[in-house]
Design a protein around this motif. Sequence first.
Motif, mmCIF file in Angstrom:
data_model
loop_
_atom_site.group_PDB
_atom_site.id
_atom_site.type_symbol
_atom_site.label_atom_id
_atom_site.label_comp_id
_atom_site.label_asym_id
_atom_site.label_seq_id
_atom_site.Cartn_x
_atom_site.Cartn_y
_atom_site.Cartn_z
ATOM 1 N N UNK A 13 5.586 -5.175 2.535
ATOM 2 C CA UNK A 13 4.868 -6.427 2.270
ATOM 3 C C UNK A 13 5.042 -7.400 3.429
ATOM 4 N N UNK A 14 6.273 -7.581 3.877
ATOM 5 C CA UNK A 14 6.530 -8.544 4.947
ATOM 6 C C UNK A 14 5.833 -8.138 6.240
ATOM 7 N N UNK A 15 5.830 -6.856 6.531
ATOM 8 C CA UNK A 15 5.134 -6.388 7.739
ATOM 9 C C UNK A 15 3.641 -6.652 7.645
ATOM 10 N N UNK A 16 3.038 -6.448 6.470
ATOM 11 C CA UNK A 16 1.609 -6.733 6.279
ATOM 12 C C UNK A 16 1.301 -8.213 6.476
ATOM 13 N N UNK A 17 2.279 -9.064 6.165
ATOM 14 C CA UNK A 17 2.086 -10.509 6.313
ATOM 15 C C UNK A 17 2.393 -11.002 7.728
ATOM 16 N N UNK A 18 2.815 -10.103 8.622
ATOM 17 C CA UNK A 18 3.031 -10.477 10.012
ATOM 18 C C UNK A 18 4.475 -10.641 10.439
ATOM 19 N N UNK A 19 5.428 -10.436 9.530
ATOM 20 C CA UNK A 19 6.835 -10.525 9.918
ATOM 21 C C UNK A 19 7.157 -9.358 10.844
ATOM 22 N N UNK A 20 8.031 -9.636 11.821
ATOM 23 C CA UNK A 20 8.409 -8.619 12.808
ATOM 24 C C UNK A 20 9.922 -8.479 12.852
ATOM 25 N N UNK A 21 10.380 -7.282 13.205
ATOM 26 C CA UNK A 21 11.818 -7.074 13.397
ATOM 27 C C UNK A 21 12.283 -7.905 14.587
ATOM 28 N N UNK A 22 13.526 -8.392 14.510
ATOM 29 C CA UNK A 22 14.086 -9.183 15.606
ATOM 30 C C UNK A 22 15.380 -8.528 16.083
ATOM 31 N N UNK A 23 16.057 -9.197 16.966
ATOM 32 C CA UNK A 23 17.292 -8.672 17.541
ATOM 33 C C UNK A 23 18.543 -9.176 16.823
ATOM 34 N N UNK A 24 18.416 -9.666 15.606
ATOM 35 C CA UNK A 24 19.577 -10.205 14.900
ATOM 36 C C UNK A 24 20.616 -9.125 14.640
ATOM 37 N N UNK A 25 21.875 -9.512 14.772
ATOM 38 C CA UNK A 25 23.001 -8.629 14.486
ATOM 39 C C UNK A 25 23.949 -9.366 13.561
ATOM 40 N N UNK A 26 24.888 -8.634 12.971
ATOM 41 C CA UNK A 26 25.831 -9.265 12.044
ATOM 42 C C UNK A 26 27.140 -8.506 12.067
ATOM 43 N N UNK A 27 28.222 -9.247 11.815
ATOM 44 C CA UNK A 27 29.538 -8.645 11.606
ATOM 45 C C UNK A 27 30.030 -9.153 10.255
ATOM 46 N N UNK A 28 30.593 -8.277 9.462
ATOM 47 C CA UNK A 28 31.138 -8.655 8.158
ATOM 48 C C UNK A 28 32.634 -8.892 8.341
ATOM 49 N N UNK A 29 33.080 -10.130 8.161
ATOM 50 C CA UNK A 29 34.476 -10.498 8.352
ATOM 51 C C UNK A 29 35.195 -10.575 7.006
ATOM 52 N N UNK A 30 36.446 -10.294 6.995
ATOM 53 C CA UNK A 30 37.223 -10.397 5.764
ATOM 54 C C UNK A 30 37.207 -9.120 4.966
ATOM 55 N N UNK A 31 37.639 -9.223 3.711
ATOM 56 C CA UNK A 31 37.734 -8.039 2.839
ATOM 57 C C UNK A 31 36.381 -7.537 2.436
#
Length: 158
Positions: A140-158
């Motif tokens: 759905x999001x791709x059909x509406x024009x959303x695009x993948x980006x270069x965001x990254x994430x680290x999960x900190x803690x338990x």
Amino acid sequence: MTDPFPYTFRLANMNDLETLATHRYEMFSDMGLKEKVDLEAMREAFVPWVKAQMQAETYLTFFAQKEGQVVAGAALMLVNWPPGHLDANPMRGYLLNVYTQPENRKKGLARLLVEQVIDECRRRKIRALSLHASEYGRPLYEKLGFQNTNEMRIQLGD
């Protein structure tokens, strides 16, 4: 004669806090997270958080209703963001908590609600709207024009 599209739309208000929390719980449960994380603790923590955000006018939810009952929603969180290369405007939008009850799926409600969020961003002159897509929502999001980006994430803690 039956109404061909029996849904109406409205913004959530303070009387909808439990519905907002239930939608968020069900959304994550549908993604298979119920066995992995404590969704009930998340739900309990979400109610006071979303209440404060709504009071601060930084969180809006667009609802679809059928026969007076909320059956779907999509939220817009307004985020104060440093002016940058995408936009000098310090306000960004974040789309979240897009959820439709199972019996009301495949009727275009999620699309209509996300379009309302996009329209609200345009009305506020917000040029950057982001989200984290589940595998179910990605098409759905791709059909509406959303695009993948270069965001990254680290999960900190338990």
